[in-house]
Write a protein that holds these residues in place. Sequence first.
Motif, PDB file in Angstrom:
ATOM      1  N   THR A 173      34.840  38.877  48.184  1.00 45.03           N
ATOM      2  CA  THR A 173      35.921  39.261  49.106  1.00 45.03           C
ATOM      3  C   THR A 173      37.022  40.020  48.382  1.00 45.03           C
ATOM      4  OG1 THR A 173      35.465  37.279  50.414  1.00 45.03           O
ATOM      5  CG2 THR A 173      37.565  38.381  50.786  1.00 45.03           C
ATOM      6  N   ALA A 174      37.379  39.521  47.180  1.00 50.56           N
ATOM      7  CA  ALA A 174      38.412  40.217  46.400  1.00 50.56           C
ATOM      8  C   ALA A 174      37.934  41.593  45.967  1.00 50.56           C
ATOM      9  CB  ALA A 174      38.781  39.371  45.171  1.00 50.56           C
ATOM     10  N   ALA A 175      36.652  41.721  45.652  1.00 46.29           N
ATOM     11  CA  ALA A 175      36.121  43.025  45.242  1.00 46.29           C
ATOM     12  C   ALA A 175      36.166  44.027  46.394  1.00 46.29           C
ATOM     13  CB  ALA A 175      34.693  42.855  44.732  1.00 46.29           C
ATOM     14  N   THR A 176      35.860  43.553  47.603  1.00 45.18           N
ATOM     15  CA  THR A 176      35.933  44.469  48.749  1.00 45.18           C
ATOM     16  C   THR A 176      37.363  44.898  49.059  1.00 45.18           C
ATOM     17  OG1 THR A 176      36.059  42.558  50.226  1.00 45.18           O
ATOM     18  CG2 THR A 176      33.883  43.506  49.820  1.00 45.18           C
ATOM     19  N   LEU A 177      38.344  44.083  48.656  1.00 47.29           N
ATOM     20  CA  LEU A 177      39.756  44.443  48.857  1.00 47.29           C
ATOM     21  C   LEU A 177      40.310  45.283  47.711  1.00 47.29           C
ATOM     22  CD1 LEU A 177      41.084  41.044  50.258  1.00 47.29           C
ATOM     23  CD2 LEU A 177      40.595  43.146  51.521  1.00 47.29           C
ATOM     24  N   GLY A 178      39.462  45.609  46.731  1.00 45.88           N
ATOM     25  CA  GLY A 178      39.885  46.513  45.671  1.00 45.88           C
ATOM     26  C   GLY A 178      40.275  45.849  44.374  1.00 45.88           C
ATOM     27  N   ALA A 179      40.045  44.546  44.211  1.00 46.81           N
ATOM     28  CA  ALA A 179      40.417  43.859  42.977  1.00 46.81           C
ATOM     29  C   ALA A 179      39.451  44.231  41.856  1.00 46.81           C
ATOM     30  CB  ALA A 179      40.410  42.352  43.189  1.00 46.81           C
ATOM     31  N   SER A 180      39.982  44.458  40.682  1.00 49.54           N
ATOM     32  CA  SER A 180      39.140  44.776  39.518  1.00 49.54           C
ATOM     33  C   SER A 180      38.476  43.508  38.991  1.00 49.54           C
ATOM     34  CB  SER A 180      39.989  45.416  38.426  1.00 49.54           C
ATOM     35  OG  SER A 180      40.973  44.501  37.973  1.00 49.54           O
ATOM     36  N   ALA A 181      37.542  43.679  38.068  1.00 48.99           N
ATOM     37  CA  ALA A 181      36.864  42.512  37.497  1.00 48.99           C
ATOM     38  C   ALA A 181      37.846  41.602  36.772  1.00 48.99           C
ATOM     39  CB  ALA A 181      35.767  42.983  36.544  1.00 48.99           C
TER      40      ALA A 181
END
Length: 302
Positions: A173-181
């Motif tokens: 979910t965080a990755a789809t919102l643009g959060a980096s690794a």
Amino acid sequence: MSRAALLAAPAVLLVVLVLGAALLTALLQSLGLLPLFGDPEFSTAAWTDGGALAESAGVSLYIAATSTLLAVVLGFLIAAYALTAGRGGRLVAALSAATIPIPHLVASGAIGLLLTDAGFLARLFGMPEGFPQLVGTDWWTAAILEFAWKESAFVALVVLGGISRSAAALSETAATLGASARQRILHVILPLARLPLSVAGLVVFVYTFGSYEAPWLLGPVAPEPLSVRAVRLFGSVDLAARPEAMATALTSVGIAVAVIGLAVLGLALLARGSRRRSRRRSGRHSQHPSPLRSSRRSGAGS
């Protein structure tokens, strides 16, 4: 008392009686009240011993604390990579878990052959004379690296088993919102992994504190950790050294029990703080309902 506690009480009582009798016998032998030969005579010489016992305790604490810190950091990085790197991460996690069944005696021998002055790495880099001394040093480098390598796999396994479902969903979910690794690791996986890391770190600390193989094979001759000193004195042909062996073993048990007690207290405080924060958040949400809920309620009312 619950039914589960009543069912477990006979086994727990038997274990407590056996352990209590063993510890009491060791205490009496360390004080000279239960000698293997001669008349009983009270003495605390085995507990003082010119400061050697305190030095061994310090060495054991240093090895256990350093090994635990490295194992927790490395194990968390392995778990975080496994949760964020997809198929490659799962491969790294599987390779890491494959090291768990290897006995510490075999792993210590492998680390010794790898890191000695004439070992595999020294020959690989073509520097048999300039290779740094890592085995048998005063810093216990080889023994600490062996513990960190072996126990990091255990830490990673505990973390993955504890948070893999929730962390994978939240990380996606965080990755789809643009959060980096890096942001996913620091703000999603690390908060979820605090409790598994604490429990695994406690287990690793207690194990490395009492472990014998790696310090005996990869460490210097002196000073000795508590585990090596206890085994050496207990197996000595001089039966007069038996009180010192018992005092060393009891010191190791006492420190381990104290660390476990402090860790359990810390975990209880951490859990209490988490419950308080969750209650405050639920209270804020009840006082300030979200616009989505408000719109749903208004729609339902109309």
